[in-house]
Design a protein around this motif. Structure first.
Motif, PDB file in Angstrom:
ATOM      1  N   ALA A 108       2.227   1.697  -3.435  1.00 60.84           N
ATOM      2  CA  ALA A 108       1.173   2.087  -4.369  1.00 60.84           C
ATOM      3  C   ALA A 108       0.734   3.530  -4.161  1.00 60.84           C
ATOM      4  O   ALA A 108      -0.062   4.046  -4.936  1.00 60.84           O
ATOM      5  CB  ALA A 108      -0.024   1.149  -4.217  1.00 60.84           C
ATOM      6  N   GLY A 109       1.235   4.166  -3.079  1.00 59.80           N
ATOM      7  CA  GLY A 109       0.858   5.543  -2.827  1.00 59.80           C
ATOM      8  C   GLY A 109      -0.450   5.670  -2.077  1.00 59.80           C
ATOM      9  O   GLY A 109      -1.019   6.749  -1.989  1.00 59.80           O
ATOM     10  N   LEU A 110      -0.955   4.555  -1.533  1.00 56.52           N
ATOM     11  CA  LEU A 110      -2.220   4.598  -0.804  1.00 56.52           C
ATOM     12  C   LEU A 110      -2.006   4.899   0.674  1.00 56.52           C
ATOM     13  O   LEU A 110      -2.919   5.337   1.359  1.00 56.52           O
ATOM     14  CB  LEU A 110      -2.960   3.264  -0.952  1.00 56.52           C
ATOM     15  CG  LEU A 110      -3.479   2.982  -2.355  1.00 56.52           C
ATOM     16  CD1 LEU A 110      -3.982   1.556  -2.476  1.00 56.52           C
ATOM     17  CD2 LEU A 110      -4.589   3.959  -2.719  1.00 56.52           C
ATOM     18  N   ARG A 129      -0.132   1.287 -18.860  1.00 58.05           N
ATOM     19  CA  ARG A 129       0.536   2.515 -18.408  1.00 58.05           C
ATOM     20  C   ARG A 129       2.048   2.447 -18.549  1.00 58.05           C
ATOM     21  O   ARG A 129       2.747   3.343 -18.097  1.00 58.05           O
ATOM     22  CB  ARG A 129       0.190   2.760 -16.932  1.00 58.05           C
ATOM     23  CG  ARG A 129      -1.176   3.402 -16.772  1.00 58.05           C
ATOM     24  CD  ARG A 129      -1.923   2.853 -15.585  1.00 58.05           C
ATOM     25  NE  ARG A 129      -3.168   2.237 -16.034  1.00 58.05           N
ATOM     26  CZ  ARG A 129      -4.292   2.925 -16.228  1.00 58.05           C
ATOM     27  NH1 ARG A 129      -4.347   4.178 -15.920  1.00 58.05           N
ATOM     28  NH2 ARG A 129      -5.356   2.325 -16.697  1.00 58.05           N
ATOM     29  N   ARG A 157       0.825  -1.208   0.000  1.00 57.65           N
ATOM     30  CA  ARG A 157       0.000   0.000   0.000  1.00 57.65           C
ATOM     31  C   ARG A 157       0.861   1.260   0.000  1.00 57.65           C
ATOM     32  O   ARG A 157       0.523   2.260  -0.627  1.00 57.65           O
ATOM     33  CB  ARG A 157      -0.940   0.011   1.209  1.00 57.65           C
ATOM     34  CG  ARG A 157      -2.088  -0.979   1.102  1.00 57.65           C
ATOM     35  CD  ARG A 157      -2.984  -0.884   2.319  1.00 57.65           C
ATOM     36  NE  ARG A 157      -3.548   0.451   2.456  1.00 57.65           N
ATOM     37  CZ  ARG A 157      -4.680   0.832   1.871  1.00 57.65           C
ATOM     38  NH1 ARG A 157      -5.346  -0.010   1.130  1.00 57.65           N
ATOM     39  NH2 ARG A 157      -5.127   2.054   2.027  1.00 57.65           N
ATOM     40  N   PHE A 211      -4.522  -5.811  -8.219  1.00 60.16           N
ATOM     41  CA  PHE A 211      -4.924  -6.157  -6.863  1.00 60.16           C
ATOM     42  C   PHE A 211      -5.375  -7.616  -6.783  1.00 60.16           C
ATOM     43  O   PHE A 211      -5.536  -8.284  -7.796  1.00 60.16           O
ATOM     44  CB  PHE A 211      -6.078  -5.268  -6.402  1.00 60.16           C
ATOM     45  CG  PHE A 211      -5.748  -3.804  -6.387  1.00 60.16           C
ATOM     46  CD1 PHE A 211      -5.177  -3.220  -5.266  1.00 60.16           C
ATOM     47  CD2 PHE A 211      -6.002  -3.016  -7.495  1.00 60.16           C
ATOM     48  CE1 PHE A 211      -4.891  -1.868  -5.248  1.00 60.16           C
ATOM     49  CE2 PHE A 211      -5.710  -1.662  -7.480  1.00 60.16           C
ATOM     50  CZ  PHE A 211      -5.149  -1.091  -6.360  1.00 60.16           C
ATOM     51  N   VAL A 220      -0.703  -1.206 -10.323  1.00 56.47           N
ATOM     52  CA  VAL A 220      -1.032  -2.284  -9.393  1.00 56.47           C
ATOM     53  C   VAL A 220      -2.064  -3.214 -10.007  1.00 56.47           C
ATOM     54  O   VAL A 220      -3.011  -2.770 -10.649  1.00 56.47           O
ATOM     55  CB  VAL A 220      -1.609  -1.718  -8.073  1.00 56.47           C
ATOM     56  CG1 VAL A 220      -1.740  -2.825  -7.039  1.00 56.47           C
ATOM     57  CG2 VAL A 220      -0.759  -0.585  -7.536  1.00 56.47           C
ATOM     58  N   ARG A 264      -4.905  -3.378 -17.597  1.00 58.60           N
ATOM     59  CA  ARG A 264      -5.060  -2.023 -17.087  1.00 58.60           C
ATOM     60  C   ARG A 264      -3.770  -1.543 -16.428  1.00 58.60           C
ATOM     61  O   ARG A 264      -3.413  -0.373 -16.497  1.00 58.60           O
ATOM     62  CB  ARG A 264      -6.212  -1.991 -16.069  1.00 58.60           C
ATOM     63  CG  ARG A 264      -6.476  -0.619 -15.488  1.00 58.60           C
ATOM     64  CD  ARG A 264      -7.628  -0.658 -14.503  1.00 58.60           C
ATOM     65  NE  ARG A 264      -7.372  -1.598 -13.413  1.00 58.60           N
ATOM     66  CZ  ARG A 264      -8.285  -1.976 -12.519  1.00 58.60           C
ATOM     67  NH1 ARG A 264      -9.503  -1.497 -12.591  1.00 58.60           N
ATOM     68  NH2 ARG A 264      -7.974  -2.823 -11.567  1.00 58.60           N
ATOM     69  N   ALA A 265      -3.054  -2.460 -15.787  1.00 57.84           N
ATOM     70  CA  ALA A 265      -1.785  -2.084 -15.164  1.00 57.84           C
ATOM     71  C   ALA A 265      -0.704  -1.881 -16.228  1.00 57.84           C
ATOM     72  O   ALA A 265       0.048  -0.904 -16.177  1.00 57.84           O
ATOM     73  CB  ALA A 265      -1.357  -3.149 -14.164  1.00 57.84           C
TER      74      ALA A 265
END
Lengths: 249, 270
Positions: free
Chosen positions: A62-64, A147, A59, A83, A81, A143-144
């Motif tokens: 991931a910048g969370l 990018r 986390r 998940f 990420v 989706r990951a």
């Protein structure tokens, strides 16, 4: 320890660099002065029992979760990420889910290309609710990857899949990793998965890395080979689930 | 499935019977209406108590042809549309303010929740004092009644967003605006449509009450006027119209749901 004190969260020079990362909620530290380097393009697996701090580390990367003031977290950008759950937006088509947050005129084309790479061209306009578990997780991978991440975080992305689908996903992830070569951190509790996929395997315990082994066996790896089994046993022992009588857990 | 090879007619007649089960549900209501008609024709039910179904139909036709019914219907629909437009925009706006920010919640939610405990129809006397007896109190009553259901549902919808989806959005670079547009609002939409449906229900209820306030047009007026002349047939036409309008509104929202929520698992056909 490296000596750097200021918090940094920017492009690392190639790889990922983490220094002195401590996270404490209540009671003992969840991450305890953790240092970790990941070379560009390296595939690292992180093993650890529940409560070892895996999730907190992920986390934070991931910048969370916030980076404490006295820690250094320098990551090759962007960070992407996949998940444990696919976490697709059910009201967007598969294609729009992959294109989420992308900018630029070629965003749509890139999303379609990423979906082609995971073999889902025929599901481009499907609703996520109609996908199987494996398909949904492949969309999450697309989706990951779309990018072009500098660091790819995989948070037990295969844990919820059936055994056969999981093996297929392993092959797919390796294939994608070889093609795009992001630095990859796979968080898992599956020792076999770690040994089959990673260049390097870490064991996290009480917020510290207690084992860091290289794994240079050529891929694809034979899960019955002696070196595979030896490494597997060693890791299981370190995780405390293996004794001379056999597997406990 | 073995019947398919040898007994096609059997299978299709079974299908036919199944398709009639829907119609079977209409038998009891039909019998009741026929009984009602019979009782009205033979005497036990006087027309002062309840007009016969046939009489109601004849009256409805007469009122339609004379243009009276369409006129009253248009007036009532206008009131509901205006009240609903105001109420739903107000409710949705307030719910978004309260749902999307802590400050908004503090400022908006407490007073709205307090007002909600008040039966809004009890405000009629106050509304008459404030707005007189023209169109304003009628539209205001509809607006007030419809604002609460939509507010509560949009607020709950916004707050009920799966937090992990929001985290996912943040990881993939959505800013606050992007999160609201791509994640929060679409997630709140199903609940918002439930709110719209409830608001529509309340709208008709408010209309019935509002049209008791010195109206000189509208379905409510039609009914009140008919009461003074003991015209139970006209009263029944009005009631029937209210019921039909409610049904129509519900069908509209269902259609809206089918279009806007095509992604939902139970609506996805695959």
């Amino acid at each position: 320890m490296d000596g750097s004190i200021s918090p940094i969260l920017l492009d690392g020079p190639g790889g990922a660099r983490i220094r002195n990362l401590t996270r404490r909620f209540q009671g003992p530290a969840v991450l305890d002065r953790l240092d970790l380097d990941i070379q560009p393009g390296q595939f690292v697996a992180l093993l650890g029992a529940s409560g070892s701090g895996k999730t907190t580390l992920l986390r934070t990367l991931a910048g969370l979760d916030p980076v404490p003031d006295d820690a250094v977290v320098a990551l090759p950008q962007p960070v992407a990420v996949a998940f444990q759950q696919p976490l697709l937006l059910p009201w967007k088509t598969v294609h729009s889910n992959v294109a989420l947050g992308l900018t630029g005129a070629d965003a749509n084309a890139r999303a379609a290309e990423a979906l082609a790479e995971v073999g889902l061209t025929h599901r481009l306009h499907a609703w996520p609710a109609t996908l199987s578990g494996g398909e949904a997780q492949r969309v999450a991978l697309a989706r990951a990857l779309v990018r072009a991440p500098g660091l790819l975080l995989l948070d037990e992305p295969f844990a919820a899949l059936d055994a056969l689908t999981r093996l297929r996903m392993h092959a797919l992830v390796l294939d994608l990793w070889r093609r795009h070569r992001p630095a990859t951190l796979l968080v898992t509790h599956d020792v076999d998965e770690a040994v089959a996929l990673a260049d390097r395997i870490l064991v996290l315990e009480h917020g510290r890395i207690v084992l860091d082994v290289a794994n240079h066996a050529p891929r694809p790896r034979d899960r019955g080979a002696v070196e595979f089994l030896t490494l597997r046993t060693r890791l299981l022992e370190r995780l405390g689930v293996y004794s001379h009588e056999g597997v406990f857990a | 499935m073995s019947a398919t090879t040898m007994g096609r007619p059997v299978v299709s007649s079974i299908r036919l019977a199944w398709s009639f089960t829907g119609w079977r549900r209409l038998v009891t209501p039909l019998v009741l209406v026929l009984a009602w008609q019979a009782l009205a024709m033979t005497g036990p039910i006087s027309v002062r108590t309840l007009a016969s179904p046939l009489q109601v139909l004849v009256t409805a036709w007469g009122l339609t042809v004379s243009g009276e019914l369409p006129w009253h219907l248009a007036v009532s629909l206008g009131r509901v549309a205006a009240g609903l437009a105001i109420g739903v925009s107000l409710g949705t706006g307030l719910a978004l303010v309260a749902g999307l920010s802590r400050l908004g919640e503090t400022v908006v939610d407490a007073p709205v929740q307090m007002l909600r405990t008040l039966p809004f129809l009890a405000l009629v006397p106050l509304f008459i004092l404030w707005f007189g007896i023209g169109e304003t109190p009628k539209i205001a009553l509809v607006a007030l009644g419809t604002a609460f259901p939509i507010y509560l549902n949009v607020f709950a919808g916004v707050r009920g967003v799966e937090p992990r989806l929001v985290e996912m959005g943040r990881v993939f670079g959505l800013d606050r605006r992007g999160l609201i547009g791509h994640v929060v609002l679409p997630a709140a939409l199903p609940q918002a449509l439930v709110g719209l449906r409830m608001s529509l229900g309340t709208a008709w209820l408010s209309l019935v009450v509002a049209e008791q306030i010195n109206a000189n047009a509208g379905i409510g007026f039609l009914i009140n006027d008919a009461r003074d002349f003991l015209r139970t047939d006209v009263i029944l036409v009005g009631l029937l119209l209210y019921a039909l309008l409610g049904l129509l509104a519900d069908t509209l929202v269902r259609g809206l749901e089918r279009r806007m929520l095509a992604w939902r698992p139970q609506l996805v056909r695959n």
